[in-house]
Design an enzyme around this catalytic site. Structure first.
Site, short mmCIF file in Angstrom:
data_model
loop_
_atom_site.label_atom_id
_atom_site.label_comp_id
_atom_site.label_asym_id
_atom_site.label_seq_id
_atom_site.Cartn_x
_atom_site.Cartn_y
_atom_site.Cartn_z
CG ASP A 36 45.17 38.67 36.20
OD1 ASP A 36 45.29 39.76 35.64
OD2 ASP A 36 45.27 38.54 37.45
CE LYS B 250 41.85 40.43 35.86
NZ LYS B 250 42.78 41.37 35.22
N1 GLU Z 1 45.01 40.27 32.93
C1 GLU Z 1 45.56 41.33 32.12
C2 GLU Z 1 45.16 42.67 32.69
O1 GLU Z 1 45.05 42.81 33.89
C3 GLU Z 1 45.26 41.15 30.64
C4 GLU Z 1 43.83 40.99 30.27
C5 GLU Z 1 43.59 40.60 28.81
O2 GLU Z 1 44.56 40.46 28.07
O3 GLU Z 1 42.41 40.48 28.46
O4 GLU Z 1 44.99 43.64 32.01
#
Ligand code: GLU
Length: 449
Positions: A170, A130
């Site tokens: 996100d 993240k």
């Molecule tokens: N931010 C999204 C999540 O919390 C997607 C992450 C992504 O597609 O890599 O899963």
């Protein structure tokens, strides 16, 4: 939990607390998992011998960097950028980037930890990560957003790559920001590779990526209801949020014959007892994605109630879909939901329910799909975007939606496999154990590295 497992949990969490002071969200997310994993490790001591839980709660590496940029008035600005590369036992690091004024390392560590287990649940080969920045996108011009994304990526590009780490969106980061960052990555590396997901359709993006988190969340709910011989049709749902996840949750609820009656933003929520249909949702999409206005404008336009500075959990419903942000449902809110007739919760946001609220769901034994299971559809379609990029082809919309449905059904079934407690399915426990086992087995197999 038996006494010795409880003692082991307390010992583990106090050590964890010493190593991670002042990080309550990371603490909360690890506690929610450790509650289920510590008894499981006692039954499967190999994971204890390999110290898997200790290793899995320590990110592989954390990159923190300054991002310098210039605003429209010619002023120099500085923000803090992050990337938490949490675990790559089963695939390259993968997870979104969040831009939010109040973003902290604590929030990102919890999100990266959750992402590792979530990505494992999808069945696709993706590790967990993240990142993001404490950049506030609110009120910024198009040019400022572009300049910020470029400067952010001019540092981050060193640390990512299609086989190393694949970021995505996100909160505060959608297709627009991903596209600017992709442009900058290409500029720095002179390589056209699938290094980010959530790209535009004409340059390597996937059908259904934008819809995937919300649609997947509704598919998870449908699977839980189906298991009981029930379904979404005719059900009243409350939804929080009005961003990408909430919009597509509302869209799929409507398509499947349910009725979503609320949406919210940080200023309050709207309650539309007739339900949010396609036309009203188109208004929300325009409001939130294009004109970037506030949710009370919905109430003004359609003549419904707007509840300033409140959340929708007091509205009576059959189903609840928290899709705004972490810790938006307290113990009292969860109690209110259940008293008002809610039979199931599927979390579109990451960790929207506080620990006290989770305890209330457990006690009431309602169907509760935690975020790592319920919102895994987004990253799952990101995984499909990576596959398409590697194959240099694009699958159709219909094909991806079917694959997404199958992935969500598999996640549901894994939760049932590991979460059955007599006649009751503890989806939280099922998701924690199923997500853990795959990563843990890979870590055991690869040795102590
Ligand atoms: N931010 C999204 C999540 O919390 C997607 C992450 C992504 O597609 O890599 O899963």
């Amino acid at each position: 939990m038996e006494i010795s497992a409880k003692q082991r949990l307390d010992d583990f969490m106090s050590g964890f607390g010493r190593r991670n002071p002042g990080q309550p969200e990371f603490h909360q997310s690890v506690y929610e998992v450790a509650v289920d994993i510590i008894p499981f490790i006692r039954e499967n001591p190999i994971y204890g011998d390999h110290q898997i839980l200790e290793r899995l709660t320590e990110p592989d590496q954390i990159i923190i960097f300054r991002v310098n940029w210039e605003d429209d008035h010619g002023h120099f600005r500085a923000n803090r950028g992050y990337r938490i590369q949490h675990n790559n036992a089963i695939g390259p690091y993968k997870g979104g980037l969040r831009f939010h004024r109040d973003l902290t390392l604590d929030t990102l560590k919890f999100l990266a930890f959750e992402q590792t287990l979530k990505n494992s649940l999808t069945g696709l080969p993706m590790g967990g990560a993240k990142g993001g920045a404490d950049f506030n996108p609110k009120g910024k011009s198009e040019q400022e957003v572009m300049r910020f994304c470029q400067r952010f990526m001019s540092v981050l590009w060193h640390h990512i790559g299609p086989f190393t780490d694949v970021p995505a969106g996100d909160m505060g980061v959608g297709a627009r920001e991903i596209s600017y960052m992709f442009g900058q990555y290409k500029h720095m590396t002179r390589e056209f590779t699938g290094v980010l997901t959530g790209k535009g359709l004409s340059f390597g993006g996937s059908q259904i990526r934008a819809e995937a988190t919300g649609y997947g969340c509704v598919f998870m709910m449908e699977n839980m209801l189906n298991r009981k011989g029930d379904g979404l049709k005719g059900k009243t749902a409350i939804v929080s949020g009005s961003g990408n996840v909430a919009q597509h949750t509302v869209e799929k609820i409507y398509q499947m014959g349910g009725k979503a009656v609320t949406m919210s933003d940080s200023s309050g929520f709207i309650f539309d007892p007739d339900g949010i249909d396609t036309e009203k949702l188109a208004f929300v999409k325009q409001l939130k994605n294009v004109t970037r206005g506030r949710i009370h404008e919905y109430a003004d336009k359609y003549g419904v109630e707007f509840y300033k500075d409140q959340r929708p959990w007091g509205v009576s419903c059959d189903l609840a879909f928290p899709c705004a942000t972490q810790n938006e449902i307290s113990g009292d809110d969860a109690g209110m939901l259940i008293r008002n007739g809610c039979i199931a919760v599927a979390e579109g946001a990451n960790m929207p329910t506080m620990q006290a609220g989770v305890d209330v769901y457990d006690e009431a034994k309602i169907m509760y799909a935690p975020s790592k299971a319920a919102n895994a559809g987004g990253v799952a379609v990101s995984g499909l975007e990576m596959t398409q990029n590697s194959m240099r082809l694009s699958w159709s919309e219909d094909d991806i939606e079917k694959r997404l449905y199958r992935i969500m059904k598999n996640i549901h079934d894994k939760c049932v496999k590991y979460g059955t407690e007599g006649g009751y399915i503890n989806y939280r426990k099922g998701a924690n154990i199923a997500g853990f086992v795959k990563v843990a087995d890979a870590m055991v197999a690869c040795g102590n590295i």
